[in-house]
Design an enzyme around this catalytic site. Structure first.
Site, mmCIF file in Angstrom:
data_model
loop_
_atom_site.group_PDB
_atom_site.id
_atom_site.type_symbol
_atom_site.label_atom_id
_atom_site.label_comp_id
_atom_site.label_asym_id
_atom_site.label_seq_id
_atom_site.Cartn_x
_atom_site.Cartn_y
_atom_site.Cartn_z
ATOM 1 N N GLU A 1 -33.371 -28.795 18.292
ATOM 2 C CA GLU A 1 -33.277 -29.376 19.441
ATOM 3 C C GLU A 1 -34.474 -29.996 20.193
ATOM 4 O O GLU A 1 -34.340 -30.768 21.139
ATOM 5 C CB GLU A 1 -32.319 -27.981 20.633
ATOM 6 C CG GLU A 1 -30.769 -28.872 19.915
ATOM 7 C CD GLU A 1 -30.311 -27.164 20.649
ATOM 8 O OE1 GLU A 1 -30.973 -27.002 22.196
ATOM 9 O OE2 GLU A 1 -29.093 -27.203 20.903
ATOM 10 N N ASP B 1 -35.941 -11.856 12.240
ATOM 11 C CA ASP B 1 -35.751 -10.858 11.412
ATOM 12 C C ASP B 1 -34.129 -10.415 10.480
ATOM 13 O O ASP B 1 -33.377 -10.708 11.090
ATOM 14 C CB ASP B 1 -35.928 -9.711 12.108
ATOM 15 C CG ASP B 1 -36.484 -8.324 12.053
ATOM 16 O OD1 ASP B 1 -37.067 -8.293 11.322
ATOM 17 O OD2 ASP B 1 -34.953 -7.216 12.033
#
Length: 540
Positions: free
Chosen positions: A257, A203
């Site tokens: 990751e 956002d």
């Protein structure tokens, strides 16, 4: 790119859910996680591949979830963390992915970080937020404006300084220059990634940084009373600062990751900036900087064709396009272009190269619910009335069936349902094979199955008639042609002569397999997807 080579987010449609308005399970009039789980059959039947879920984290609801009090807890309005895990498991069991709204720019003023930050100028978390002394002579440090109206600075009497809030006073901005803030927000992402979520929509991704020197934003050159007050300054020092790209690269590293995840982002798409948010192969940023160009362009063939080619030309080679024609912050597409052209918009967004994002309710062709200012729940409308900024209409609850509450709730809906729900409900449209709902289902099936829509190949087709927009997808040997009539009267389109063509899909859903000569006759407000006629059917 073939489907087996593509990432899931490149060939599956993403479906945005505004949680308060999708389905209420407990009868309090507000949507919740168990309600969403109860409607997964709809998503699977429709043919989407992923859900983008608006904020469901613990929040005082000053901005309906975009003011987060605890990033790793579910708000009781929506259920519990156990309900969240159940929903995630149910989605994955159906082969659907889950993307969460990630709100890194600000927190609630009730967040423990801010409570500690404002407790003292000597607090260890003081610099986690943006604090400043009053201007000489008193008053806010500069002229920065909140996007929700008024000064972007709020006075804190307890500590004797102002804090910055790009949105509501109850949404203080985090100081992203502080390494501990960036580390903490990356850890928030990891918390949800470890639970199994498949990505995030970031956002307000373009507004994470503000000018270090707190310089005044200059006025707009032609600002007048017709422009909403929050837009009367050029946001030179409060939007799209260069540091933002570095910080998004850090978030991308945290996301990477975990295998097979995606980052969407609400970005500054003006000019050529949207391409900057893609990064480069050595330092990738967002997988999908959200592209609202189809909504922001005049709904005529020439401007749309130019906007499409400009956007595709901006993107670097490693980037993937995307198209959005609705969201919880944007006027419903039906209200922008009318119900007939909303079908054209559906076909256009689903056949252009790249990913498509469908806002819940657009598959039903819903209009916004008319909500007067005095009944508005949206803090934007309540603070900046009279400029048509109310976001409540597009946030109205989903109508699932006829009758009281529209199948959304057994109680009183938190916002009124859109008008005409007896005819626009999901149940009514399931029974009508020419409905908008069936059009979306056919389009999403076509996207999933047809090789021409799996690549980024795109060729504009010149049309003599300026009410027609046309393009070709796929290879020269295995193409699809798309022709759209943006006018209210029939039109004739000359087709590429390399093939004899037949109708694969009409927005009216009534011309399948119709063979064409060198010209396609389009009815008013009709769009066609064409494929080469099979040799056995070719009437040469």
């Amino acid at each position: 790119m073939a489907p087996h080579d593509a990432a899931w987010w490149q060939h599956h449609a993403i479906y945005q859910i505004y949680p308060l308005s999708f389905q209420d399970d407990d009868g309090d009039g507000r949507g919740d996680l168990r309600g969403i789980e109860a409607r997964l059959d709809h998503l699977q039947w429709l043919g989407v591949g992923a859900v983008w879920l608006g904020p469901v984290f613990r929040s005082p609801m000053a901005d309906f979830g975009y003011d987060i009090e605890d990033h790793t807890a579910i708000d009781p309005v929506f259920g519990s963390l156990r309900d969240f895990d159940r929903l995630l498991q149910a989605l994955h069991a159906r082969g659907l992915r889950l993307i969460l709204d990630f709100v890194p720019n600000h927190t609630s003023d009730r967040h423990p970080w801010f409570v500690e930050s404002r407790s003292s100028r000597h607090s260890l978390k003081r610099d986690w937020y943006l604090w400043a002394d009053a201007a000489p002579g008193g008053g806010p440090p500069n002229n920065w404006l909140s996007r929700f109206g008024g000064s972007a600075w709020a006075w804190d009497a307890g500590s004797g300084q102002y804090y910055y809030h790009a949105f509501l006073e109850a949404q203080p901005d985090l100081n992203w220059r502080h390494p501990a803030v960036r580390a903490a927000m990356a850890d928030v992402m990891r918390f949800w990634l470890r639970r199994g979520v498949d990505g995030f929509r970031v956002d307000a991704a373009a507004v994470l940084a503000e000018d270090r020197c707190l310089r005044d934003d200059p006025p707009q050159d032609e600002a007048d009373t017709q422009i909403p007050p929050p837009e009367r300054l050029q946001r030179v020092y409060t939007n799209y600062r260069p540091e933002v790209l570095d910080w998004l690269a850090e978030l991308r590293c945290a996301c990477d990751e975990f295998a097979d995840r995606v980052l969407l982002g609400e970005v500054d798409a003006s000019g050529d900036r949207i391409a900057h948010f893609c990064g480069d192969p050595e330092r990738p940023l967002l997988h999908l900087p959200l592209n609202y160009r189809l909504l922001d362009t005049p709904w005529r063939a020439a401007p749309l064709a130019a906007a499409i080619e400009h956007y595709l030309g901006l993107l670097p080679d490693h980037a993937w396009p995307n198209w959005v024609i609705g969201s919880h912050d944007k006027t419903r597409i039906v209200d922008r272009v009318g119900p007939e052209q909303a079908r054209i918009a559906a076909l256009l967004s689903c056949t252009l190269p790249g990913s498509v994002i469908v806002y819940a309710g657009d598959e039903l062709g819903l209009p916004g619910a008319p909500i007067a200012h005095e009944h508005s729940r949206d803090p934007f409308e309540r603070r900046v009335p009279g400029y048509g900024l109310n976001r409540d209409p597009e946030r109205a609850p989903m109508p699932w069936q006829a009758g009281h509450g529209g199948g959304f709730t057994s109680g009183t809906p938190w916002l009124p349902l859109p008008p005409g729900t007896d005819h626009t409900s999901a149940a009514a449209q399931r029974d009508d094979t020419t409905s908008m709902l069936h059009l979306y289902r056919r389009l999403l099936t076509l996207r999933a199955q047809h090789p021409a829509l799996h690549s980024t190949a795109y060729t504009a087709l010149p049309m003599e008639d300026d009410t027609l927009l046309a393009f070709q997808r796929g290879s020269a040997e295995h193409p699809l042609a798309v022709v759209l009539n943006l006018g209210a009267s029939p039109r004739h389109a000359q087709l590429p002569p390399q093939h004899r063509w037949q109708v694969l899909l009409s927005t009216h859903l009534d011309r399948d397999t119709e063979r064409l000569q060198r010209t396609a006759v389009l009815r008013e407000h009709e769009g066609l997807v064409l494929c080469p006629a099979r040799p056995a059917d070719d009437q040469r």
